[in-house]
Design an enzyme around this catalytic site. Sequence first.
Site, PDB file in Angstrom:
ATOM      1  N   LYS A  66       0.888  -1.270   0.110  1.00 54.86           N
ATOM      2  CA  LYS A  66       0.189  -0.022   0.061  1.00 54.86           C
ATOM      3  C   LYS A  66       0.895   1.159  -0.263  1.00 54.86           C
ATOM      4  O   LYS A  66       0.407   2.317  -0.343  1.00 54.86           O
ATOM      5  CB  LYS A  66      -1.017   0.055   1.206  1.00 54.86           C
ATOM      6  CG  LYS A  66      -2.015  -1.025   1.178  1.00 54.86           C
ATOM      7  CD  LYS A  66      -2.842  -0.746  -0.197  1.00 54.86           C
ATOM      8  CE  LYS A  66      -4.054  -1.572  -0.295  1.00 54.86           C
ATOM      9  NZ  LYS A  66      -4.822  -1.433  -1.531  1.00 54.86           N
TER      10      LYS A  66
HETATM   11  N1  PMP Z   1      -3.514  -8.160   1.279  1.00 54.97           N
HETATM   12  C1  PMP Z   1      -3.830  -7.000   2.217  1.00 54.97           C
HETATM   13  C2  PMP Z   1      -3.053  -7.242   3.752  1.00 54.97           C
HETATM   14  C3  PMP Z   1      -4.378  -5.765   1.960  1.00 54.97           C
HETATM   15  O1  PMP Z   1      -4.248  -4.697   3.020  1.00 54.97           O
HETATM   16  C4  PMP Z   1      -4.795  -5.483   0.990  1.00 54.97           C
HETATM   17  C5  PMP Z   1      -5.412  -4.065   0.669  1.00 54.97           C
HETATM   18  N2  PMP Z   1      -6.760  -4.236   0.891  1.00 54.97           N
HETATM   19  C6  PMP Z   1      -5.003  -6.434  -0.282  1.00 54.97           C
HETATM   20  C7  PMP Z   1      -4.133  -7.861   0.046  1.00 54.97           C
HETATM   21  C8  PMP Z   1      -5.451  -6.278  -1.528  1.00 54.97           C
HETATM   22  O2  PMP Z   1      -4.629  -5.361  -2.226  1.00 54.97           O
HETATM   23  P1  PMP Z   1      -5.748  -4.553  -3.503  1.00 54.97           P
HETATM   24  O3  PMP Z   1      -6.355  -3.670  -2.525  1.00 54.97           O
HETATM   25  O4  PMP Z   1      -4.510  -3.870  -4.216  1.00 54.97           O
HETATM   26  O5  PMP Z   1      -6.537  -5.123  -4.080  1.00 54.97           O
END
Ligand code: PMP
Length: 332
Positions: free
Chosen positions: A48
């Site tokens: 992130k």
């Molecule tokens: N794994 C974790 C620990 C996350 O915090 C997130 C974000 N929501 C994701 C996977 C998924 O990533 P994305 O939001 O880019 O789909």
Amino acid sequence: MTRNQGIKDSILDLVGQTPLVKLQRVTKDLKGSYFAKLEAFNPGLSQKDRIALHIVENAEKKGILTKGATIVETTSGNTGYSLAMIGLVKGYKCILAVSDKSSQDKIDLLKTMGAEVHVCPANVPADDPRSYYEVAKRIHLETPNSVYINQYFNELNSEAHYKTTGPEIWKQTEGKITHLVVASGTGGTISGTGQYLKEQNPNIKILGVDAIGSVLKKYHETGELDLNEVSPYKIEGLGKNLIPTATNFDVIDIYEKVSDKEAAFAARDIVQQEGIFCGYTCGAVLQATKQYNAQNYFTEDSFVVLIFPDHGSRYMNKIYNAKWMKIQGFID
Ligand code: PMP
């Protein structure tokens, strides 16, 4: 310049350029070769950091964010941490609406990083005024000189991964990648990385990971939002009870859904067999990879990249805690 060379101006210069590591044991019974992109090597310990920095810097360039402004966001924790870190370095206040599914560790961490945290119920519809989406929107409207990051509905989310994660994987694998397995929450990682890789080689398969209790897989298959799919689940950051416009479903070939229990055991296997202290969704990604293998998605020539989104330190009171595992009924 790579992330390990020279002196950096700030911690933010360490975002991205994460390592790709061959998995030694957890995938030994599967066909093909497997490599993990370790997003925990970002300074905020997750993928992130990439989107938070990209969206904040975009707002700065447009003159929307000026010194002393407030960043507002909905987040399961990781985006919040990244934004709080960026806020500290760049001098912005950070207000976060998080779901009550987020671990206490994550919430404490956000507060330690100077953020104001509002904890909201996870199991209410997205348009309920108590939901973390609605709470963040309200705070944004009530706070002068504030910016709403809106990661679920912001095209800059996937653009961050299109510009960084995708090119990194293409370069690190020297173009040999055949399959990418990615956890889908906002869908920014899978859409941006997947689009970049498919533009380099349209034969690369983009395999999504969804949670049992989320609507994404069904929506991908039918184009319909089916709320009958929705049920409570424990994995944080994976799946959704709404359709995020940050997801480009056309880039994704297929989704697999994983259970809380199997994802938890898979994460513990990654720690114990690879020495990689990983987060819950890394387990979900490994579990989905095993399910894809069982359905013959891979051959001996497959070169499979798994994106491991975050670090295990954020789950000490959950999947790495025997009492929590017992309460869930995962262990005796
Ligand atoms: N794994 C974790 C620990 C996350 O915090 C997130 C974000 N929501 C994701 C996977 C998924 O990533 P994305 O939001 O880019 O789909």
